[in-house]
Design an enzyme around this catalytic site. Structure first.
Site, PDB file in Angstrom:
ATOM      1  N   PRO A   1     -20.011 -13.377 -49.566  1.00 15.58           N
ATOM      2  CA  PRO A   1     -19.241 -14.330 -48.772  1.00 15.58           C
ATOM      3  C   PRO A   1     -19.971 -14.828 -47.532  1.00 15.58           C
ATOM      4  O   PRO A   1     -20.696 -14.080 -46.872  1.00 15.58           O
ATOM      5  CB  PRO A   1     -17.981 -13.543 -48.383  1.00 15.58           C
ATOM      6  CG  PRO A   1     -18.332 -12.117 -48.554  1.00 15.58           C
ATOM      7  CD  PRO A   1     -19.372 -12.063 -49.631  1.00 15.58           C
ATOM      8  N   ASN A   2     -19.763 -16.091 -47.282  1.00 23.45           N
ATOM      9  CA  ASN A   2     -20.268 -16.823 -46.109  1.00 23.45           C
ATOM     10  C   ASN A   2     -21.761 -17.096 -46.152  1.00 23.45           C
ATOM     11  O   ASN A   2     -22.271 -17.806 -45.293  1.00 23.45           O
ATOM     12  CB  ASN A   2     -19.891 -16.114 -44.798  1.00 23.45           C
ATOM     13  CG  ASN A   2     -18.404 -16.086 -44.595  1.00 23.45           C
ATOM     14  OD1 ASN A   2     -17.747 -17.107 -44.713  1.00 23.45           O
ATOM     15  ND2 ASN A   2     -17.862 -14.914 -44.309  1.00 23.45           N
TER      16      ASN A   2
ATOM     17  N   ARG B   1     -24.164 -21.336 -39.773  1.00 17.57           N
ATOM     18  CA  ARG B   1     -23.476 -20.340 -38.940  1.00 17.57           C
ATOM     19  C   ARG B   1     -24.471 -19.451 -38.208  1.00 17.57           C
ATOM     20  O   ARG B   1     -25.496 -19.077 -38.749  1.00 17.57           O
ATOM     21  CB  ARG B   1     -22.532 -19.489 -39.791  1.00 17.57           C
ATOM     22  CG  ARG B   1     -23.248 -18.535 -40.719  1.00 17.57           C
ATOM     23  CD  ARG B   1     -22.307 -17.783 -41.649  1.00 17.57           C
ATOM     24  NE  ARG B   1     -21.863 -16.522 -41.109  1.00 17.57           N
ATOM     25  CZ  ARG B   1     -22.060 -15.353 -41.712  1.00 17.57           C
ATOM     26  NH1 ARG B   1     -22.684 -15.282 -42.864  1.00 17.57           N
ATOM     27  NH2 ARG B   1     -21.633 -14.258 -41.156  1.00 17.57           N
TER      28      ARG B   1
ATOM     29  N   TYR C   1     -28.826 -15.551 -38.459  1.00 11.85           N
ATOM     30  CA  TYR C   1     -29.124 -15.785 -39.873  1.00 11.85           C
ATOM     31  C   TYR C   1     -30.224 -16.819 -40.124  1.00 11.85           C
ATOM     32  O   TYR C   1     -30.603 -17.039 -41.266  1.00 11.85           O
ATOM     33  CB  TYR C   1     -27.851 -16.208 -40.610  1.00 11.85           C
ATOM     34  CG  TYR C   1     -26.777 -15.148 -40.535  1.00 11.85           C
ATOM     35  CD1 TYR C   1     -26.891 -13.976 -41.269  1.00 11.85           C
ATOM     36  CD2 TYR C   1     -25.668 -15.311 -39.725  1.00 11.85           C
ATOM     37  CE1 TYR C   1     -25.917 -12.991 -41.201  1.00 11.85           C
ATOM     38  CE2 TYR C   1     -24.686 -14.330 -39.653  1.00 11.85           C
ATOM     39  CZ  TYR C   1     -24.820 -13.177 -40.390  1.00 11.85           C
ATOM     40  OH  TYR C   1     -23.866 -12.200 -40.320  1.00 11.85           O
TER      41      TYR C   1
ATOM     42  N   ASN D   1     -26.933  -9.337 -51.797  1.00  6.49           N
ATOM     43  CA  ASN D   1     -26.528  -9.374 -50.404  1.00  6.49           C
ATOM     44  C   ASN D   1     -25.009  -9.487 -50.446  1.00  6.49           C
ATOM     45  O   ASN D   1     -24.482 -10.586 -50.622  1.00  6.49           O
ATOM     46  CB  ASN D   1     -27.148 -10.558 -49.662  1.00  6.49           C
ATOM     47  CG  ASN D   1     -26.765 -10.572 -48.196  1.00  6.49           C
ATOM     48  OD1 ASN D   1     -25.780  -9.960 -47.789  1.00  6.49           O
ATOM     49  ND2 ASN D   1     -27.525 -11.295 -47.406  1.00  6.49           N
TER      50      ASN D   1
ATOM     51  N   ALA E   1     -20.130  -9.375 -45.993  1.00  3.47           N
ATOM     52  CA  ALA E   1     -19.134  -8.473 -45.404  1.00  3.47           C
ATOM     53  C   ALA E   1     -18.603  -7.452 -46.410  1.00  3.47           C
ATOM     54  O   ALA E   1     -18.145  -6.377 -46.010  1.00  3.47           O
ATOM     55  CB  ALA E   1     -17.986  -9.278 -44.818  1.00  3.47           C
TER      56      ALA E   1
ATOM     57  N   GLU F   1     -30.202  -3.780 -52.179  1.00  6.00           N
ATOM     58  CA  GLU F   1     -29.303  -4.449 -51.243  1.00  6.00           C
ATOM     59  C   GLU F   1     -30.142  -5.117 -50.160  1.00  6.00           C
ATOM     60  O   GLU F   1     -31.048  -4.485 -49.602  1.00  6.00           O
ATOM     61  CB  GLU F   1     -28.355  -3.424 -50.624  1.00  6.00           C
ATOM     62  CG  GLU F   1     -27.348  -4.025 -49.670  1.00  6.00           C
ATOM     63  CD  GLU F   1     -26.380  -2.972 -49.145  1.00  6.00           C
ATOM     64  OE1 GLU F   1     -25.668  -2.355 -49.955  1.00  6.00           O
ATOM     65  OE2 GLU F   1     -26.383  -2.756 -47.920  1.00  6.00           O
TER      66      GLU F   1
ATOM     67  N   HIS G   1     -30.070  -7.720 -46.597  1.00  8.68           N
ATOM     68  CA  HIS G   1     -29.328  -8.375 -45.518  1.00  8.68           C
ATOM     69  C   HIS G   1     -30.317  -9.157 -44.666  1.00  8.68           C
ATOM     70  O   HIS G   1     -31.398  -8.649 -44.351  1.00  8.68           O
ATOM     71  CB  HIS G   1     -28.594  -7.347 -44.654  1.00  8.68           C
ATOM     72  CG  HIS G   1     -27.560  -6.598 -45.418  1.00  8.68           C
ATOM     73  ND1 HIS G   1     -26.338  -7.140 -45.728  1.00  8.68           N
ATOM     74  CD2 HIS G   1     -27.596  -5.365 -45.968  1.00  8.68           C
ATOM     75  CE1 HIS G   1     -25.655  -6.257 -46.432  1.00  8.68           C
ATOM     76  NE2 HIS G   1     -26.403  -5.182 -46.604  1.00  8.68           N
TER      77      HIS G   1
ATOM     78  N   ARG H   1     -26.335  -4.311 -35.147  1.00  8.16           N
ATOM     79  CA  ARG H   1     -25.204  -5.205 -34.867  1.00  8.16           C
ATOM     80  C   ARG H   1     -23.940  -4.401 -34.562  1.00  8.16           C
ATOM     81  O   ARG H   1     -24.013  -3.228 -34.225  1.00  8.16           O
ATOM     82  CB  ARG H   1     -25.024  -6.167 -36.044  1.00  8.16           C
ATOM     83  CG  ARG H   1     -26.289  -7.033 -36.213  1.00  8.16           C
ATOM     84  CD  ARG H   1     -26.131  -8.113 -37.206  1.00  8.16           C
ATOM     85  NE  ARG H   1     -25.082  -9.029 -36.789  1.00  8.16           N
ATOM     86  CZ  ARG H   1     -24.457  -9.843 -37.632  1.00  8.16           C
ATOM     87  NH1 ARG H   1     -24.770  -9.852 -38.914  1.00  8.16           N
ATOM     88  NH2 ARG H   1     -23.513 -10.654 -37.194  1.00  8.16           N
TER      89      ARG H   1
END
Length: 142
Positions: A10-11, A18, A23, A74, A77, A98, A100, A107
């Site tokens: 998502p996103n 964003r 990012y 990835n 969230a 995985e 990111h 963070r």
């Protein structure tokens, strides 16, 4: 030729729009285009899929069973709370990495825990788009 599934959660479709400081400013389409070219040079047949919906990501993981050699994911969230994605990755028993874009460990506290990483071969975070390239290199060696 290795068959690899790359999943963006998502996103990630908003990458380049964003929080550019976190990012980056490249769009997901630009990153995907570079990844397709790189995968081709490695001799990897790469399928890329993005969804903001947990069930669609799970369906793609299930579809990979018996058809793909590895998964790069990835989860966005979903990393922090999707036991359903974790269980799907465990069920298909494919090597997964995985990835990111940001370093989730630098963070907010809630981002420090990944429920999906324990069923992956490993996790790459904090290197922006280059984490995807590293993941492709790694799954190519498995």
């Amino acid at each position: 030729m290795k068959q690899v599934l790359l999943l963006h959660g998502p996103n990630l479709n908003m990458t380049g729009i964003r929080e550019k400081g976190v990012y980056g400013s490249e769009t997901l389409e630009d990153i995907n285009r570079e990844l397709m070219e790189y995968a081709s040079k490695l001799g990897i047949a790469l399928e890329i899929f993005q969804s903001n919906h947990e069930g669609e990501l799970i369906d793609k993981i299930h579809e990979a069973y018996g058809k793909k050699d590895a998964i790069v994911i990835n989860p966005g969230a979903f990393t922090h709370y999707s036991y359903a994605i974790r269980d799907a990755l465990a069920a298909v028993q494919l090597p997964a990495v995985e990835v990111h874009l940001s370093n989730i460990h630098q963070r907010e506290e809630f981002r420090h825990t990944s429920v999906t990483a324990p069923v992956c071969k490993g996790q790459i975070c904090g290197f922006g788009k280059w984490g995807y390239f590293a993941a492709l290199d790694l799954v190519n060696r498995l």
